[in-house]
Motif scaffolding. Structure first.
Motif, PDB file in Angstrom:
ATOM      1  N   ALA A 121      -5.146  49.378  20.695  1.00 51.79           N
ATOM      2  CA  ALA A 121      -3.900  50.043  20.309  1.00 51.79           C
ATOM      3  C   ALA A 121      -2.948  49.085  19.605  1.00 51.79           C
ATOM      4  CB  ALA A 121      -3.228  50.647  21.545  1.00 51.79           C
ATOM      5  N   TRP A 122      -3.067  47.795  19.894  1.00 48.00           N
ATOM      6  CA  TRP A 122      -2.205  46.788  19.271  1.00 48.00           C
ATOM      7  C   TRP A 122      -2.836  46.177  18.019  1.00 48.00           C
ATOM      8  CZ3 TRP A 122      -1.558  44.458  24.781  1.00 48.00           C
ATOM      9  CH2 TRP A 122      -0.659  45.245  25.499  1.00 48.00           C
ATOM     10  N   GLY A 123      -3.929  46.787  17.546  1.00 46.46           N
ATOM     11  CA  GLY A 123      -4.543  46.321  16.314  1.00 46.46           C
ATOM     12  C   GLY A 123      -5.442  45.122  16.478  1.00 46.46           C
ATOM     13  N   ILE A 124      -5.913  44.887  17.689  1.00 44.77           N
ATOM     14  CA  ILE A 124      -6.848  43.788  17.968  1.00 44.77           C
ATOM     15  C   ILE A 124      -8.237  44.401  18.133  1.00 44.77           C
ATOM     16  CG2 ILE A 124      -7.474  41.952  19.585  1.00 44.77           C
ATOM     17  CD1 ILE A 124      -4.426  41.947  20.364  1.00 44.77           C
ATOM     18  N   SER A 125      -9.166  43.992  17.307  1.00 49.94           N
ATOM     19  CA  SER A 125     -10.506  44.582  17.339  1.00 49.94           C
ATOM     20  C   SER A 125     -11.408  43.810  18.308  1.00 49.94           C
ATOM     21  CB  SER A 125     -11.125  44.596  15.942  1.00 49.94           C
ATOM     22  OG  SER A 125     -11.280  43.275  15.447  1.00 49.94           O
ATOM     23  N   HIS A 126     -12.510  44.438  18.661  1.00 52.29           N
ATOM     24  CA  HIS A 126     -13.477  43.802  19.562  1.00 52.29           C
ATOM     25  C   HIS A 126     -14.878  44.255  19.193  1.00 52.29           C
ATOM     26  CE1 HIS A 126     -12.830  47.765  21.420  1.00 52.29           C
ATOM     27  NE2 HIS A 126     -14.074  47.639  21.887  1.00 52.29           N
ATOM     28  N   ARG A 127     -15.824  43.401  19.483  1.00 51.31           N
ATOM     29  CA  ARG A 127     -17.235  43.752  19.340  1.00 51.31           C
ATOM     30  C   ARG A 127     -17.994  43.141  20.515  1.00 51.31           C
ATOM     31  NH1 ARG A 127     -19.536  42.104  13.647  1.00 51.31           N
ATOM     32  NH2 ARG A 127     -17.957  40.449  13.779  1.00 51.31           N
ATOM     33  N   PHE A 128     -19.131  43.765  20.840  1.00 54.19           N
ATOM     34  CA  PHE A 128     -19.975  43.281  21.916  1.00 54.19           C
ATOM     35  C   PHE A 128     -21.204  42.608  21.333  1.00 54.19           C
ATOM     36  CE2 PHE A 128     -17.928  47.203  23.651  1.00 54.19           C
ATOM     37  CZ  PHE A 128     -17.053  46.544  24.501  1.00 54.19           C
ATOM     38  N   TYR A 129     -21.600  41.500  21.929  1.00 55.86           N
ATOM     39  CA  TYR A 129     -22.800  40.799  21.488  1.00 55.86           C
ATOM     40  C   TYR A 129     -23.849  40.807  22.598  1.00 55.86           C
ATOM     41  CZ  TYR A 129     -21.037  36.762  24.180  1.00 55.86           C
ATOM     42  OH  TYR A 129     -20.584  35.934  25.174  1.00 55.86           O
ATOM     43  N   ASP A 130     -25.083  40.578  22.219  1.00 59.14           N
ATOM     44  CA  ASP A 130     -26.198  40.524  23.164  1.00 59.14           C
ATOM     45  C   ASP A 130     -26.095  39.224  23.952  1.00 59.14           C
ATOM     46  OD1 ASP A 130     -28.600  40.301  24.507  1.00 59.14           O
ATOM     47  OD2 ASP A 130     -29.858  40.767  22.773  1.00 59.14           O
ATOM     48  N   PRO A 131     -25.864  39.297  25.256  1.00 58.91           N
ATOM     49  CA  PRO A 131     -25.664  38.076  26.033  1.00 58.91           C
ATOM     50  C   PRO A 131     -26.897  37.187  26.126  1.00 58.91           C
ATOM     51  CG  PRO A 131     -25.865  39.959  27.494  1.00 58.91           C
ATOM     52  CD  PRO A 131     -25.793  40.501  26.100  1.00 58.91           C
ATOM     53  N   MET A 132     -28.064  37.726  25.808  1.00 58.71           N
ATOM     54  CA  MET A 132     -29.299  36.947  25.895  1.00 58.71           C
ATOM     55  C   MET A 132     -29.761  36.456  24.527  1.00 58.71           C
ATOM     56  SD  MET A 132     -29.421  37.056  29.046  1.00 58.71           S
ATOM     57  CE  MET A 132     -30.936  36.136  29.310  1.00 58.71           C
ATOM     58  N   ASN A 133     -28.904  36.587  23.531  1.00 59.23           N
ATOM     59  CA  ASN A 133     -29.289  36.202  22.175  1.00 59.23           C
ATOM     60  C   ASN A 133     -28.146  35.432  21.500  1.00 59.23           C
ATOM     61  OD1 ASN A 133     -30.216  35.945  19.570  1.00 59.23           O
ATOM     62  ND2 ASN A 133     -30.517  38.134  19.221  1.00 59.23           N
ATOM     63  N   PRO A 134     -28.132  34.102  21.591  1.00 65.75           N
ATOM     64  CA  PRO A 134     -27.061  33.324  20.953  1.00 65.75           C
ATOM     65  C   PRO A 134     -26.948  33.580  19.460  1.00 65.75           C
ATOM     66  CG  PRO A 134     -28.312  31.948  22.474  1.00 65.75           C
ATOM     67  CD  PRO A 134     -29.057  33.242  22.354  1.00 65.75           C
ATOM     68  N   GLN A 135     -28.077  33.896  18.805  1.00 64.20           N
ATOM     69  CA  GLN A 135     -28.030  34.160  17.367  1.00 64.20           C
ATOM     70  C   GLN A 135     -27.226  35.419  17.059  1.00 64.20           C
ATOM     71  OE1 GLN A 135     -30.999  33.133  18.985  1.00 64.20           O
ATOM     72  NE2 GLN A 135     -30.358  31.092  18.270  1.00 64.20           N
ATOM     73  N   ASP A 136     -27.255  36.388  17.965  1.00 65.63           N
ATOM     74  CA  ASP A 136     -26.459  37.592  17.768  1.00 65.63           C
ATOM     75  C   ASP A 136     -24.976  37.253  17.858  1.00 65.63           C
ATOM     76  OD1 ASP A 136     -26.173  40.482  17.443  1.00 65.63           O
ATOM     77  OD2 ASP A 136     -25.474  40.470  19.521  1.00 65.63           O
ATOM     78  N   LEU A 137     -24.620  36.391  18.807  1.00 69.22           N
ATOM     79  CA  LEU A 137     -23.241  35.933  18.895  1.00 69.22           C
ATOM     80  C   LEU A 137     -22.842  35.187  17.627  1.00 69.22           C
ATOM     81  CD1 LEU A 137     -20.551  35.270  20.271  1.00 69.22           C
ATOM     82  CD2 LEU A 137     -21.712  33.353  21.409  1.00 69.22           C
ATOM     83  N   GLU A 138     -23.685  34.277  17.182  1.00 69.13           N
ATOM     84  CA  GLU A 138     -23.384  33.486  15.986  1.00 69.13           C
ATOM     85  C   GLU A 138     -23.162  34.393  14.782  1.00 69.13           C
ATOM     86  OE1 GLU A 138     -25.125  29.530  13.759  1.00 69.13           O
ATOM     87  OE2 GLU A 138     -26.547  30.939  14.651  1.00 69.13           O
ATOM     88  N   ALA A 139     -23.998  35.422  14.643  1.00 68.28           N
ATOM     89  CA  ALA A 139     -23.890  36.319  13.489  1.00 68.28           C
ATOM     90  C   ALA A 139     -22.608  37.146  13.523  1.00 68.28           C
ATOM     91  CB  ALA A 139     -25.105  37.244  13.443  1.00 68.28           C
ATOM     92  N   LYS A 140     -22.067  37.372  14.720  1.00 70.48           N
ATOM     93  CA  LYS A 140     -20.896  38.237  14.833  1.00 70.48           C
ATOM     94  C   LYS A 140     -19.578  37.473  14.776  1.00 70.48           C
ATOM     95  CE  LYS A 140     -23.221  42.091  17.062  1.00 70.48           C
ATOM     96  NZ  LYS A 140     -23.588  42.775  18.307  1.00 70.48           N
ATOM     97  N   ILE A 141     -19.617  36.165  14.892  1.00 67.40           N
ATOM     98  CA  ILE A 141     -18.379  35.392  14.759  1.00 67.40           C
ATOM     99  C   ILE A 141     -17.925  35.456  13.304  1.00 67.40           C
ATOM    100  CG2 ILE A 141     -17.328  33.101  14.884  1.00 67.40           C
ATOM    101  CD1 ILE A 141     -19.230  32.449  17.164  1.00 67.40           C
ATOM    102  N   GLY A 142     -16.744  36.010  13.098  1.00 66.55           N
ATOM    103  CA  GLY A 142     -16.225  36.174  11.739  1.00 66.55           C
ATOM    104  C   GLY A 142     -14.899  35.466  11.553  1.00 66.55           C
ATOM    105  N   PRO A 143     -14.297  35.607  10.394  1.00 70.94           N
ATOM    106  CA  PRO A 143     -13.036  34.909  10.099  1.00 70.94           C
ATOM    107  C   PRO A 143     -11.875  35.361  10.977  1.00 70.94           C
ATOM    108  CG  PRO A 143     -13.611  36.455   8.343  1.00 70.94           C
ATOM    109  CD  PRO A 143     -14.808  36.344   9.224  1.00 70.94           C
ATOM    110  N   GLN A 144     -11.955  36.578  11.546  1.00 75.56           N
ATOM    111  CA  GLN A 144     -10.874  37.055  12.415  1.00 75.56           C
ATOM    112  C   GLN A 144     -11.143  36.798  13.899  1.00 75.56           C
ATOM    113  OE1 GLN A 144     -11.476  38.947   9.397  1.00 75.56           O
ATOM    114  NE2 GLN A 144      -9.660  37.740   8.892  1.00 75.56           N
ATOM    115  N   THR A 145     -12.318  36.242  14.221  1.00 76.55           N
ATOM    116  CA  THR A 145     -12.659  36.007  15.619  1.00 76.55           C
ATOM    117  C   THR A 145     -11.822  34.860  16.173  1.00 76.55           C
ATOM    118  OG1 THR A 145     -14.941  36.697  15.178  1.00 76.55           O
ATOM    119  CG2 THR A 145     -14.508  35.556  17.253  1.00 76.55           C
ATOM    120  N   ARG A 146     -11.040  35.152  17.200  1.00 77.03           N
ATOM    121  CA  ARG A 146     -10.173  34.137  17.804  1.00 77.03           C
ATOM    122  C   ARG A 146     -10.580  33.778  19.227  1.00 77.03           C
ATOM    123  NH1 ARG A 146      -9.410  33.917  13.358  1.00 77.03           N
ATOM    124  NH2 ARG A 146      -7.556  34.329  12.096  1.00 77.03           N
ATOM    125  N   LEU A 147     -11.362  34.643  19.850  1.00 76.96           N
ATOM    126  CA  LEU A 147     -11.700  34.431  21.256  1.00 76.96           C
ATOM    127  C   LEU A 147     -13.076  34.997  21.537  1.00 76.96           C
ATOM    128  CD1 LEU A 147     -10.820  33.682  24.221  1.00 76.96           C
ATOM    129  CD2 LEU A 147      -9.875  36.006  24.371  1.00 76.96           C
TER     130      LEU A 147
END
Length: 402
Positions: A121-147
């Motif tokens: 509601a405050w304009g902060i987006s989120h996405r879920f990554y596969d916890p057993m796949n570090p490459q999925d996390l790496e692929a989803k880290i983008g320029p707006q990812t802060r946490l």
């Protein structure tokens, strides 16, 4: 001579200094008395060199914060009224409109709900990554990812991720990592020293801990903590903490302080019993899968083995089972209701064993490939005699599923 009522309020007696006892004193205060106006103007609460107002700390809360830092290996600690409040404090400190937060698909449910509700509601987006796949996390880290949120082990399904690799990926991209360390409790592994054999060591930026669980140990306290090693990051979190008016009661702080000295003993006992019951459940035909990081065929076991001590004390008192698909929801609910020692209830870490059935499909983005089909039930093993808990499971299976 002053009236006795006035004297009672402004009594001149001060107890002698030097009193010592096994448990620290409990200080309750909203108002803090200053010796002078000059002192009031000069006292600083941010660095814990003085006291200014009860919400900003008392000797009791300072004591608890320092002991929790010792437990988890951090340098600064904030206390909050619940584990979820601790999670919210992190999000509200670090995220602004246009930012993105990533979290594992097996994250603590209320953390996901916070992202899907207020943060969205405050304009902060989120996405879920596969916890057993570090490459999925790496692929989803983008320029707006802060946490990036991490969990070890994951909520409900207890997968153990490649925590070190995920932290490396985030540090390489300059993204802050926050670990929900409630399961590890500061005992199974050191969140700020994941690679003590390597210099410099690798660690998370923030460790969040629901003190409601093992540090409390009684199932009667709600509290959370946020621990860091970075002074500037801590101050950012602390100022948000102050502005939101977060505080904890002195009696709750006292309860956790009283329980901390026995936590390692209790954690080890919970762990030993959970492993035994999980292995016993593997022999039962009613279950198609048993989830516990210490079991060799449990998802992420190799990562758990690399990070945690293999013996008792290296895992929490939780395990989950997946029932054979032939059993329906009514039968599994009947199994849970038939248990006598395992009570139906949320949370864990207290003396009483608990059980909760979950509709996994409703709390995951999709059915994980590493999990077999069926209905999942999570057990929190308390401090009852192991033989009695095994008998309880056996009788409930027999009375509800045959």
């Amino acid at each position: 001579m002053a009236d006795s009522t006035t004297t009672l309020i402004h009594h001149p007696y001060t107890p002698p200094e030097g009193f010592a006892a096994p448990q620290p004193g409990v200080f309750k205060a909203s108002t803090v008395i200053f010796p002078s106006v000059a002192a009031m103007r000069s006292f600083e609460w941010k660095d814990k060199t003085a006291y200014t107002y009860g919400l900003h700390g008392t000797p009791t809360t300072y004591m608890l914060e320092e002991r929790l830092c010792t437990l988890e290996g951090g340098l600064q600690c904030l206390l909050l009224p619940s584990g979820l409040a601790a999670i919210a404090n992190v999000a509200l400190s670090l995220l602004r409109t246009g930012d993105e937060v990533l979290m594992p698909d097996n994250a603590y449910g209320p953390n996901k709900t916070l992202a899907e509700g207020e943060l969205k509601a405050w304009g902060i987006s989120h996405r879920f990554y596969d916890p057993m796949n570090p490459q999925d996390l790496e692929a989803k880290i983008g320029p707006q990812t802060r946490l990036v949120w991490l969990e070890a082990a994951g909520s409900v399904t207890l997968e153990f991720p490649d925590l070190c690799e995920m932290v490396r990926l985030c540090k390489a991209r300059g993204v802050i990592t926050a670990l929900d360390n409630t399961w590890g409790a500061g005992l199974a592994f050191a969140p700020f020293d994941l690679t003590p054999q390597v210099s410099p060591t690798l660690g998370v930026d923030i460790s969040v801990h629901a003190l409601t669980k093992y540090p409390s140990g009684g199932g009667d306290v709600l509290m959370g903590s946020v621990i860091t090693r970075d002074a500037s990051l801590h101050m950012k979190l602390k100022l948000t903490h102050m502005r939101l008016g977060f505080g904890v009661g002195a009696n709750d702080a006292e309860a956790v302080l009283r329980s901390l000295p026995t936590m390692a003993l209790r954690y080890r006992t919970h762990d030993e019993a959970a492993r035994e019951l999980a292995r016993w459940c593997q022999t039962r035909p009613e279950f198609v899968q048993v989830l516990h990081p210490a079991l060799p065929d449990s998802p992420g076991h190799a990562h758990w083995r690399d990070l945690c001590q293999p013996g008792p004390g290296g895992a929490a008192g939780l395990f989950s089972v997946i029932f054979h698909p032939k059993y329906n929801e009514t039968q599994i609910d009947a199994f849970c209701d038939a248990l006598k020692l395992f009570k139906v209830g949320y949370s864990w870490g207290g003396p009483m064993s608990l059980v909760v059935p979950y509709e996994l499909a409703s709390i995951r983005s999709g059915w994980p490939a590493h999990l077999k089909q069926g209905t999942l039930v999570r057990f929190s093993v308390g401090l009852e005699a192991l033989a009695d808990l095994r008998i309880d499971l056996s009788q409930a299976l027999q009375t509800s599923l045959t």
